[in-house]
Design an enzyme around this catalytic site. Structure first.
Site, PDB file in Angstrom:
ATOM      1  N   ARG A  20      -7.669   7.471  -1.690  1.00 53.48           N
ATOM      2  CA  ARG A  20      -7.902   6.407  -2.813  1.00 53.48           C
ATOM      3  C   ARG A  20      -7.709   6.933  -4.199  1.00 53.48           C
ATOM      4  NH1 ARG A  20     -13.964   5.170  -1.953  1.00 53.48           N
ATOM      5  NH2 ARG A  20     -14.015   7.498  -1.787  1.00 53.48           N
ATOM      6  N   ASN A  38     -12.243   2.521   0.869  1.00 55.12           N
ATOM      7  CA  ASN A  38     -12.561   2.770   2.176  1.00 55.12           C
ATOM      8  C   ASN A  38     -13.126   1.529   3.166  1.00 55.12           C
ATOM      9  OD1 ASN A  38     -11.214   5.317   1.949  1.00 55.12           O
ATOM     10  ND2 ASN A  38     -13.113   6.301   1.808  1.00 55.12           N
TER      11      ASN A  38
END
Length: 91
Positions: A20, A38
């Protein structure tokens, strides 16, 4: 300048490897807006928009991700432009 938006999912070893944060850094470098997060099933979800060439560049980057990741599948679809401001990592 054509502005486009893509939404999709990245599968593989993509959680716990800085995916990320690396995605956000790359998106910001390309001056894209959107978000990444996520999912409970182990995938990463991403939405990004900006100039067509920059969007294509991030899409190619997502196929491999950061060095610790192992991307097995990337699914992206066209999405209506959202008018996002900046690129954020969602919890």
């Amino acid at each position: 300048m054509v502005i486009v938006c893509r939404h999709g999912y990245v599968e593989g070893r993509v959680q716990g490897v800085g995916f990320r944060q690396s995605t956000a850094m790359e998106a910001r470098r390309l001056q894209l807006s959107g978000w990444v997060r996520n999912l409970p099933d182990g995938r990463v979800e991403v939405l990004f928009e900006g100039e067509d060439e920059a969007v294509s560049s991030l899409a190619k980057w997502l196929e491999r991700g950061p060095s610790a990741a192992r991307v097995l599948a990337l699914t992206l679809q066209e999405h209506p432009v959202q008018g996002e401001q900046g690129f954020v990592v969602k919890p």
